[in-house]
Design an enzyme around this catalytic site. Structure first.
Site, PDB file in Angstrom:
ATOM      1  N   GLU A  42      85.878  22.814  47.253  1.00  0.00           N
ATOM      2  CA  GLU A  42      86.492  24.139  47.402  1.00  0.00           C
ATOM      3  C   GLU A  42      87.428  24.166  48.600  1.00  0.00           C
ATOM      4  OE1 GLU A  42      86.654  26.125  44.612  1.00  0.00           O
ATOM      5  OE2 GLU A  42      84.477  25.879  44.656  1.00  0.00           O
ATOM      6  N   HIS A  43      88.615  24.705  48.397  1.00  0.00           N
ATOM      7  CA  HIS A  43      89.674  24.767  49.404  1.00  0.00           C
ATOM      8  C   HIS A  43      90.100  23.371  49.843  1.00  0.00           C
ATOM      9  CE1 HIS A  43      89.903  29.175  50.215  1.00  0.00           C
ATOM     10  NE2 HIS A  43      88.733  29.133  49.620  1.00  0.00           N
ATOM     11  N   SER A  76      97.127  41.897  23.276  1.00  0.00           N
ATOM     12  CA  SER A  76      95.845  41.386  23.757  1.00  0.00           C
ATOM     13  C   SER A  76      94.785  42.456  23.598  1.00  0.00           C
ATOM     14  CB  SER A  76      95.933  40.981  25.231  1.00  0.00           C
ATOM     15  OG  SER A  76      94.628  40.792  25.758  1.00  0.00           O
ATOM     16  N   GLY A 131      89.435  37.934  36.319  1.00  0.00           N
ATOM     17  CA  GLY A 131      89.333  38.174  37.752  1.00  0.00           C
ATOM     18  C   GLY A 131      88.003  37.803  38.367  1.00  0.00           C
ATOM     19  N   SER A 136      90.718  32.970  33.911  1.00  0.00           N
ATOM     20  CA  SER A 136      91.271  33.557  32.686  1.00  0.00           C
ATOM     21  C   SER A 136      92.784  33.404  32.677  1.00  0.00           C
ATOM     22  CB  SER A 136      90.893  35.038  32.593  1.00  0.00           C
ATOM     23  OG  SER A 136      91.570  35.814  33.570  1.00  0.00           O
ATOM     24  N   SER A 137      93.401  33.330  33.867  1.00  0.00           N
ATOM     25  CA  SER A 137      94.869  33.196  33.914  1.00  0.00           C
ATOM     26  C   SER A 137      95.309  31.840  33.370  1.00  0.00           C
ATOM     27  CB  SER A 137      95.382  33.415  35.337  1.00  0.00           C
ATOM     28  OG  SER A 137      94.815  32.513  36.247  1.00  0.00           O
ATOM     29  N   GLU A 169     102.707  30.386  36.397  1.00  0.00           N
ATOM     30  CA  GLU A 169     101.911  31.278  37.248  1.00  0.00           C
ATOM     31  C   GLU A 169     102.517  31.413  38.642  1.00  0.00           C
ATOM     32  OE1 GLU A 169      97.789  31.048  36.623  1.00  0.00           O
ATOM     33  OE2 GLU A 169      97.245  32.219  38.390  1.00  0.00           O
ATOM     34  N   ASP A 181      93.374  24.641  38.245  1.00  0.00           N
ATOM     35  CA  ASP A 181      92.982  25.475  37.111  1.00  0.00           C
ATOM     36  C   ASP A 181      93.633  24.999  35.819  1.00  0.00           C
ATOM     37  OD1 ASP A 181      91.739  26.848  39.078  1.00  0.00           O
ATOM     38  OD2 ASP A 181      92.918  28.685  38.888  1.00  0.00           O
TER      39      ASP A 181
HETATM   40  P1  ADP Z   1      91.134  34.754  37.065  1.00  0.00           P
HETATM   41  O1  ADP Z   1      92.093  33.682  36.675  1.00  0.00           O
HETATM   42  O2  ADP Z   1      90.185  34.326  38.119  1.00  0.00           O
HETATM   43  O3  ADP Z   1      90.425  35.365  35.909  1.00  0.00           O
HETATM   44  P2  ADP Z   1      93.565  36.005  37.917  1.00  0.00           P
HETATM   45  O4  ADP Z   1      93.852  37.194  38.757  1.00  0.00           O
HETATM   46  O5  ADP Z   1      94.140  34.708  38.316  1.00  0.00           O
HETATM   47  O6  ADP Z   1      91.986  35.929  37.734  1.00  0.00           O
HETATM   48  O7  ADP Z   1      94.107  36.301  36.447  1.00  0.00           O
HETATM   49  C1  ADP Z   1      93.724  37.470  35.777  1.00  0.00           C
HETATM   50  C2  ADP Z   1      94.935  38.097  35.096  1.00  0.00           C
HETATM   51  O8  ADP Z   1      95.364  37.284  33.988  1.00  0.00           O
HETATM   52  C3  ADP Z   1      94.621  39.437  34.471  1.00  0.00           C
HETATM   53  O9  ADP Z   1      94.764  40.474  35.404  1.00  0.00           O
HETATM   54  C4  ADP Z   1      95.654  39.536  33.373  1.00  0.00           C
HETATM   55  O10 ADP Z   1      96.904  39.937  33.878  1.00  0.00           O
HETATM   56  C5  ADP Z   1      95.790  38.091  32.917  1.00  0.00           C
HETATM   57  N1  ADP Z   1      94.931  37.779  31.752  1.00  0.00           N
HETATM   58  C6  ADP Z   1      93.981  36.825  31.689  1.00  0.00           C
HETATM   59  N2  ADP Z   1      93.412  36.799  30.457  1.00  0.00           N
HETATM   60  C7  ADP Z   1      94.007  37.762  29.730  1.00  0.00           C
HETATM   61  C8  ADP Z   1      93.860  38.223  28.386  1.00  0.00           C
HETATM   62  N3  ADP Z   1      92.969  37.682  27.550  1.00  0.00           N
HETATM   63  N4  ADP Z   1      94.644  39.241  27.986  1.00  0.00           N
HETATM   64  C9  ADP Z   1      95.549  39.786  28.823  1.00  0.00           C
HETATM   65  N5  ADP Z   1      95.728  39.380  30.091  1.00  0.00           N
HETATM   66  C10 ADP Z   1      94.982  38.387  30.555  1.00  0.00           C
HETATM   67 MG    MG Z   2      93.515  32.760  37.960  1.00  0.00          MG
END
Ligand code: ADP
Ligand code: MG
Length: 392
Positions: A42-43, A76, A131, A136-137, A169, A181
């Site tokens: 990490e980091h 979405s 988040g 998820s991003s 990103e 990631d």
């Molecule tokens: P993490 O990657 O840790 O989940 P991030 O802040 O990097 O958090 O990314 C989250 C953002 O990615 C959400 O706020 C949204 O904008 C986008 N996102 C991720 N998955 C989806 C999805 N399935 N539908 C729409 N937007 C999404």
């Molecule tokens: Mg992310």
């Protein structure tokens, strides 16, 4: 999160149903990309060091079909309204804002690299919590990328995809992230963790067959509110870069554990010394973890995971009470090791457990939360899965 890690079927069905409902047609195909957890390291990424992520059985699925012209439509299940954009918005970083920027960013990055991106209609469903630090991003980027590459018959091998998704990103959305990631969600393989050298970007598949060993990883979403995470991240990063400068090395990765004490003696600032100690010892814990996994000794990595947590808590100072509570409760309930995963100040904890102990350990964490008056954590039991791919 659902329990245990959901199969791709249900989320893929939601993406297909969303596509039909939104566009009144059948998708040409469906592409899935997983969330990820970092097992250890990490980091270390921005210090040119080592990380060891694995892919989760929680996925983002894009159902898509091509359409004529340079137009893209995105829906979405997680967003209030669909978004449409054309080449003009796609070619201007930041031209599409909000969640659809992650999709437009992929179109932008492909076009910027000279690819002829087909117009398309996309419907997105996801089991990756947004988040929570499970990326998820990167999942939405990688699934979108896989869809557009296949629909357009583009020539883009897997080893070149993480960099492109990262550009989407960093440069289009404007979120500064390392290469971990996107590498994880694209290149991980089932039953393995991905050993990534963030300096050379070389990757190696490391056996991490929890299932065969009767083990599992319990992922606990701390549900802690992210407190000042951006500013704290920036200050940690700056401190590491300044320390490298003072020590006359390119990055902290260049300080070996044997040189650590001498290096610390050369730094006046006590806080900076702790930051350096975390990074240098963490890199070594990644290498030690890789060595144990290569030797098939999965249970034995437990103490390294726990030591990593202590280092994040005491030296890097990036944990919060909810996170520390989850780690302590998991260990007290018999986990082999437990640590926060992700950048810190919230996010998730992972615990290495016997497969049949996952539920009792989760229950112990939930009880410890209740005792402290924290809102109940979410949890999911996982095995390492594979990276982005087209669904049959
Ligand atoms: P993490 O990657 O840790 O989940 P991030 O802040 O990097 O958090 O990314 C989250 C953002 O990615 C959400 O706020 C949204 O904008 C986008 N996102 C991720 N998955 C989806 C999805 N399935 N539908 C729409 N937007 C999404
Ligand atoms: Mg992310």
């Amino acid at each position: 999160m659902t329990e245990p890690g959901t199969p791709a079927g249900a989320v893929a069905e939601r993406a297909t149903a969303g596509f039909r409902g939104r566009y009144g047609a059948e998708p040409a195909g469906r592409w899935a990309a997983p969330g990820r957890a970092n097992l250890i390291g990490e980091h270390t990424d921005y210090n040119d060091g080592f990380v060891l992520p694995f892919a989760l059985p929680l996925r983002t699925v894009v159902a898509a079909a091509p359409q004529d012209g340079e137009r893209w439509a995105v829906w979405s299940e997680l967003a209030d309204s669909p978004v449409e954009f054309g080449a003009a918005e796609a070619d201007q970083p930041g031209g599409v804002t909000g969640w659809a920027g992650y999709v437009a960013g992929v179109v932008w990055a492909l076009r910027a690299a000279g690819h002829r991106v087909p117009g398309g209609r996309l419907a997105i469903a996801s089991d990756v919590p947004v988040g929570s630090g499970l990326s998820s991003s990167a999942a939405i980027e990688a699934a979108t990328l896989a869809a557009l590459v296949d629909l357009g018959g583009l020539d883009l091998t897997d080893d070149r995809r993480p960099r492109l998704a990262q550009r989407a990103e960093n440069e289009y959305v404007g979120a500064p992230t390392g290469i971990m990631d996107q590498s994880a969600v694209i290149r991980c393989r089932a039953g393995h963790a991905l050993f990534l050298d963030c300096r050379t970007e070389s990757v190696e598949q490391i056996p991490f067959d929890l299932d065969a060993a009767g083990l599992a990883v319990l992922v606990i979403d701390s549900r802690a509110p992210h407190r000042h995470a951006d500013g704290e991240y920036a200050s940690r990063r700056k401190s590491c870069e300044r320390a490298a400068e003072l020590l006359g090395v390119t990055a902290l990765r260049d300080v070996s554990p044997a040189e650590l004490d001498a290096a610390l003696d050369r730094l006046d600032d006590e806080e900076m010394r702790r930051r350096v100690r975390h990074v240098v010892t963490e890199d070594q814990r990644v290498l030690d973890t890789v060595a144990l996994l290569r030797a098939g000794r999965i249970r034995d990595i437990g103490p390294l995971l726990t030591a990593s947590h202590a280092s994040m808590r005491d030296d890097f100072e990036i944990t919060v009470p909810e996170i520390d509570t989850a780690v302590e409760a998991a260990l007290a309930a018999g986990a082999y090791g437990a640590r926060m995963t992700g950048g810190g100040f919230g996010g998730c904890v992972l615990a290495l457990v016997d497969a049949d102990a996952a539920d009792p350990v989760a229950a112990a964490v939930t009880a410890a939360y209740a005792e402290r008056g924290f809102p109940a954590p979410a949890h999911v039991t996982v095995l390492p899965t594979g990276g982005a791919h087209r669904l049959p």
